[in-house]
Design an enzyme around this catalytic site. Structure first.
Site, PDB file in Angstrom:
ATOM      1  N   TYR A  61      -8.192  12.205 -10.044  1.00  0.00           N
ATOM      2  CA  TYR A  61      -9.616  12.311  -9.723  1.00  0.00           C
ATOM      3  C   TYR A  61     -10.425  11.148 -10.325  1.00  0.00           C
ATOM      4  O   TYR A  61     -11.566  11.325 -10.738  1.00  0.00           O
ATOM      5  CB  TYR A  61     -10.167  13.681 -10.173  1.00  0.00           C
ATOM      6  CG  TYR A  61      -9.369  14.839  -9.629  1.00  0.00           C
ATOM      7  CD1 TYR A  61      -9.384  15.121  -8.275  1.00  0.00           C
ATOM      8  CD2 TYR A  61      -8.562  15.634 -10.459  1.00  0.00           C
ATOM      9  CE1 TYR A  61      -8.624  16.167  -7.757  1.00  0.00           C
ATOM     10  CE2 TYR A  61      -7.805  16.679  -9.951  1.00  0.00           C
ATOM     11  CZ  TYR A  61      -7.842  16.943  -8.594  1.00  0.00           C
ATOM     12  OH  TYR A  61      -7.090  17.983  -8.074  1.00  0.00           O
ATOM     13  N   GLY A 116      -2.048  18.739  -8.722  1.00  0.00           N
ATOM     14  CA  GLY A 116      -2.459  17.354  -8.515  1.00  0.00           C
ATOM     15  C   GLY A 116      -2.547  16.656  -9.870  1.00  0.00           C
ATOM     16  O   GLY A 116      -1.785  15.748 -10.204  1.00  0.00           O
ATOM     17  N   ARG A 117      -3.475  17.168 -10.675  1.00  0.00           N
ATOM     18  CA  ARG A 117      -3.764  16.549 -11.970  1.00  0.00           C
ATOM     19  C   ARG A 117      -2.510  16.360 -12.830  1.00  0.00           C
ATOM     20  O   ARG A 117      -2.300  15.301 -13.419  1.00  0.00           O
ATOM     21  CB  ARG A 117      -4.753  17.449 -12.725  1.00  0.00           C
ATOM     22  CG  ARG A 117      -5.298  16.868 -14.023  1.00  0.00           C
ATOM     23  CD  ARG A 117      -6.141  17.905 -14.771  1.00  0.00           C
ATOM     24  NE  ARG A 117      -7.063  18.614 -13.930  1.00  0.00           N
ATOM     25  CZ  ARG A 117      -8.322  18.241 -13.669  1.00  0.00           C
ATOM     26  NH1 ARG A 117      -8.810  17.174 -14.232  1.00  0.00           N
ATOM     27  NH2 ARG A 117      -9.082  18.964 -12.870  1.00  0.00           N
ATOM     28  N   TYR A 125     -18.896  16.382 -14.411  1.00  0.00           N
ATOM     29  CA  TYR A 125     -18.485  17.614 -15.105  1.00  0.00           C
ATOM     30  C   TYR A 125     -18.589  17.472 -16.631  1.00  0.00           C
ATOM     31  O   TYR A 125     -18.019  18.265 -17.357  1.00  0.00           O
ATOM     32  CB  TYR A 125     -17.020  17.969 -14.819  1.00  0.00           C
ATOM     33  CG  TYR A 125     -16.526  17.784 -13.415  1.00  0.00           C
ATOM     34  CD1 TYR A 125     -16.897  18.663 -12.402  1.00  0.00           C
ATOM     35  CD2 TYR A 125     -15.634  16.749 -13.107  1.00  0.00           C
ATOM     36  CE1 TYR A 125     -16.400  18.514 -11.120  1.00  0.00           C
ATOM     37  CE2 TYR A 125     -15.131  16.596 -11.824  1.00  0.00           C
ATOM     38  CZ  TYR A 125     -15.520  17.479 -10.832  1.00  0.00           C
ATOM     39  OH  TYR A 125     -15.014  17.328  -9.568  1.00  0.00           O
ATOM     40  N   CYS A 135     -27.896   3.325 -12.436  1.00  0.00           N
ATOM     41  CA  CYS A 135     -29.259   3.792 -12.731  1.00  0.00           C
ATOM     42  C   CYS A 135     -29.362   5.311 -12.733  1.00  0.00           C
ATOM     43  O   CYS A 135     -30.097   5.908 -11.926  1.00  0.00           O
ATOM     44  CB  CYS A 135     -30.230   3.219 -11.710  1.00  0.00           C
ATOM     45  SG  CYS A 135     -30.256   1.444 -11.799  1.00  0.00           S
ATOM     46  N   GLU A 136     -28.568   5.913 -13.541  1.00  0.00           N
ATOM     47  CA  GLU A 136     -28.601   7.369 -13.734  1.00  0.00           C
ATOM     48  C   GLU A 136     -28.342   7.582 -15.214  1.00  0.00           C
ATOM     49  O   GLU A 136     -27.410   6.993 -15.773  1.00  0.00           O
ATOM     50  CB  GLU A 136     -27.464   8.067 -12.962  1.00  0.00           C
ATOM     51  CG  GLU A 136     -27.458   7.862 -11.474  1.00  0.00           C
ATOM     52  CD  GLU A 136     -28.443   8.749 -10.732  1.00  0.00           C
ATOM     53  OE1 GLU A 136     -28.975   9.721 -11.323  1.00  0.00           O
ATOM     54  OE2 GLU A 136     -28.710   8.449  -9.558  1.00  0.00           O
ATOM     55  N   GLU A 160       1.075  23.702  -6.133  1.00  0.00           N
ATOM     56  CA  GLU A 160       0.591  22.422  -5.613  1.00  0.00           C
ATOM     57  C   GLU A 160      -0.302  21.699  -6.632  1.00  0.00           C
ATOM     58  O   GLU A 160      -1.502  21.541  -6.409  1.00  0.00           O
ATOM     59  CB  GLU A 160      -0.161  22.664  -4.301  1.00  0.00           C
ATOM     60  CG  GLU A 160      -1.175  23.794  -4.416  1.00  0.00           C
ATOM     61  CD  GLU A 160      -1.763  24.222  -3.084  1.00  0.00           C
ATOM     62  OE1 GLU A 160      -1.082  24.121  -2.065  1.00  0.00           O
ATOM     63  OE2 GLU A 160      -2.919  24.661  -3.096  1.00  0.00           O
ATOM     64  N   GLY A 173      -3.867  23.583 -10.442  1.00  0.00           N
ATOM     65  CA  GLY A 173      -4.660  24.037 -11.585  1.00  0.00           C
ATOM     66  C   GLY A 173      -4.006  23.826 -12.930  1.00  0.00           C
ATOM     67  O   GLY A 173      -4.542  24.229 -13.960  1.00  0.00           O
TER      68      GLY A 173
HETATM   69  N1  LLP Z   1      -4.697  22.920  -4.206  1.00  0.00           N
HETATM   70  C1  LLP Z   1      -5.946  23.080  -3.756  1.00  0.00           C
HETATM   71  C2  LLP Z   1      -6.168  23.892  -2.562  1.00  0.00           C
HETATM   72  C3  LLP Z   1      -7.016  22.469  -4.431  1.00  0.00           C
HETATM   73  O1  LLP Z   1      -8.254  22.635  -3.988  1.00  0.00           O
HETATM   74  C4  LLP Z   1      -6.756  21.678  -5.572  1.00  0.00           C
HETATM   75  C5  LLP Z   1      -7.847  21.030  -6.285  1.00  0.00           C
HETATM   76  C6  LLP Z   1      -5.417  21.512  -5.978  1.00  0.00           C
HETATM   77  C7  LLP Z   1      -4.414  22.157  -5.277  1.00  0.00           C
HETATM   78  C8  LLP Z   1      -5.025  20.657  -7.134  1.00  0.00           C
HETATM   79  O2  LLP Z   1      -5.571  21.120  -8.310  1.00  0.00           O
HETATM   80  P1  LLP Z   1      -5.120  20.507  -9.722  1.00  0.00           P
HETATM   81  O3  LLP Z   1      -3.674  20.831  -9.897  1.00  0.00           O
HETATM   82  O4  LLP Z   1      -5.359  19.058  -9.693  1.00  0.00           O
HETATM   83  O5  LLP Z   1      -5.977  21.228 -10.695  1.00  0.00           O
HETATM   84  N2  LLP Z   1     -12.354  16.754  -9.123  1.00  0.00           N
HETATM   85  C9  LLP Z   1     -12.071  17.760 -10.125  1.00  0.00           C
HETATM   86  C10 LLP Z   1     -10.929  18.665  -9.743  1.00  0.00           C
HETATM   87  C11 LLP Z   1     -11.196  19.426  -8.465  1.00  0.00           C
HETATM   88  C12 LLP Z   1     -10.001  20.184  -7.983  1.00  0.00           C
HETATM   89  C13 LLP Z   1     -10.207  20.654  -6.597  1.00  0.00           C
HETATM   90  N3  LLP Z   1      -9.067  21.254  -6.019  1.00  0.00           N
HETATM   91  C14 LLP Z   1     -11.829  17.056 -11.459  1.00  0.00           C
HETATM   92  O6  LLP Z   1     -11.994  15.832 -11.534  1.00  0.00           O
HETATM   93  O7  LLP Z   1     -11.522  17.694 -12.451  1.00  0.00           O
END
Ligand code: LLP
Length: 415
Positions: free
Chosen positions: A369, A274-275, A314, A340-341, A272, A230
């Site tokens: 993502y 990701g982004r 989003y 086509c959207e 954890e 997050g």
């Molecule tokens: N851990 C779990 C259990 C998750 O579901 C997620 C993301 C993360 C970690 C990593 O979250 P981050 O650090 O990346 O915020 N597709 C969307 C984001 C969806 C995130 C879903 N879960 C976007 O493009 O913004």
């Protein structure tokens, strides 16, 4: 400042003229820096911080290898992600499987790959035990709140389909102990793309309240407290970078203040993201194919919603930079794709200077993502991916789909 700085001194414009667009390009250096910055920010406060990369954000195996080399764990969200994490070299003891509405066979893969199972619902414990007793396990708690940059990326709170209601925490952990699971952790992940560092201490405090009420009376030590990913990145002018030092400092204050009263031993902090690891290390290169003057001015590019769905899904804003140097007055243009959207439009009119057919635009902050959420809708091929290595050489790390690829799975039909 443009995120193209993360690629300097590489000449993105010249590169863009030698490859087919659209394509993604990632900076190895920046990915490593992001991980090292996180570790460095955490280390004064947490000597044994467990960092896990959420593979879903960008799962190109070449990118994953780089991340695994930084000696962090992985958070996986499917059986293939677990197998992939193992194959590219992640330490599975430091890696988790955080599923949602898991199939029983998912649990088997978690046990087989040695992934720590982070259970979405303790009622599934019997399905896990059918394959054996896990050495270590955590349960995902929905603490009743969630926050994210868009309703679609909020995962906690009353509408969240993830984890268990926090009121059931005691029942869940009692069931784990009764099942003979010796080593336990706890997990929450309440939403994505948060730029306010104080939010992370707030939710940690909340989780500690839940632990105090439901786990402390059970006398169970916890090995780790995973507060999820997050961690946000700024996409728009005016948004500030997440202050990760202050994040770890304030979360550590909560640990120091609350742990002595909790009776759960000395759990380590796990996160954890990701982004945060990959977003600003990726750029989508897309070419202008037509400029249309309609009721609005549209610039049509080849990198629309099948290449990068976040804007359509989003209404996410991604900074756009013109790679060609231009002079003159800027006009207002809506950048759109070929699909086509009518949602296939990058939000907000952009100020572009004298855009021309053939010009390349850099869609920034596209490393997370981006490609992983691309599709073949309208029979558009998913694009190639390139890696800018630390020595400034380029490696193609995924081919674009070709036409025949789009028809590989139809019986009795060949392209
Ligand atoms: N851990 C779990 C259990 C998750 O579901 C997620 C993301 C993360 C970690 C990593 O979250 P981050 O650090 O990346 O915020 N597709 C969307 C984001 C969806 C995130 C879903 N879960 C976007 O493009 O913004």
């Amino acid at each position: 400042m443009s995120l193209i700085r993360n690629f300097e001194p590489f000449d993105l414009l010249t590169f863009s003229k030698t490859v087919e667009t659209p394509c993604y390009i990632y900076s190895e250096k920046r990915i490593r820096e992001n991980i090292r910055n996180l570790k460095a920010a955490a280390s004064p406060f947490f000597s044994d911080f467990r960092l896990q990369y959420a593979i879903k954000a960008n799962s190109n195996p070449h990118i994953l290898k780089i991340i695994a080399e930084e000696e962090i764990g992985a958070d996986c969200s499917s059986p293939v992600e677990m197998k992939l994490a193992k194959r590219v070299g992640f330490d599975m003891k430091k890696s988790t499987y955080t599923g949602n509405f898991e199939t029983s066979s998912d649990f088997k893969v978690a046990l087989d790959t040695g992934c720590v199972l982070n259970l979405d619902d303790h009622r599934r414990l019997k399905d896990v035990l059918a394959f054996g007793t896990p050495e270590v396990l955590s349960v995902r708690i929905n603490p009743g709140v969630g926050r994210g940059s868009h309703a679609g990326v909020v995962t906690g709170g009353k509408d969240g389909k993830f984890g268990i209601p926090h009121e059931e925490t005691g029942t869940a952990y009692k069931a784990c102990v009764d099942a003979g699971i010796k080593r336990l952790g706890i997990h929450m992940m309440t939403g994505s793309n948060n730029l306010d560092d104080s939010y992370f201490a707030e939710i940690t405090e909340l989780l500690f309240d839940i632990i105090k009420k439901h786990i402390s009376p059970l006398n169970i030590p916890l090995e780790f407290i995973n507060i999820g990913g997050g961690l946000g990145v700024p996409y728009k002018k005016g948004e500030n970078e997440l202050n990760i030092k202050s994040l770890f400092s304030s979360v550590s204050d909560v640990f120091k203040k609350r742990l002595p009263e909790l009776n759960i031993g000395t759990p380590k902090l796990a996160m954890e993201p990701g982004r945060y690891v990959v977003a600003d290390a990726g750029i989508l290169l897309t070419k202008i194919h037509h400029i249309k003057k309609s009721y609005k001015n549209f610039v049509g590019v080849d990198g629309g919603m099948t290449t990068m769905v976040r804007p359509a899904m989003y209404q996410s804003y991604h900074p756009v930079t013109q790679l060609e140097s231009k002079s003159g007055e800027a006009g207002e243009y809506w950048i759109c794709g070929q699909i086509c959207e009518n949602t296939d439009v990058y939000p907000e009119a952009r100020k572009l200077v004298n855009p021309q057919v053939g010009d390349v635009l850099a869609i920034e902050n596209s490393g997370a993502y981006g490609h992983v959420m691309s599709s073949n809708y309208n029979h558009r091929p998913r694009p190639a991916e390139y890696l800018l290595k630390e020595d400034m050489s380029i490696l193609k790390i995924r081919d674009a789909d070709n036409e025949a690829d789009l028809f590989l799975k139809y019986p009795d039909f060949k392209w």
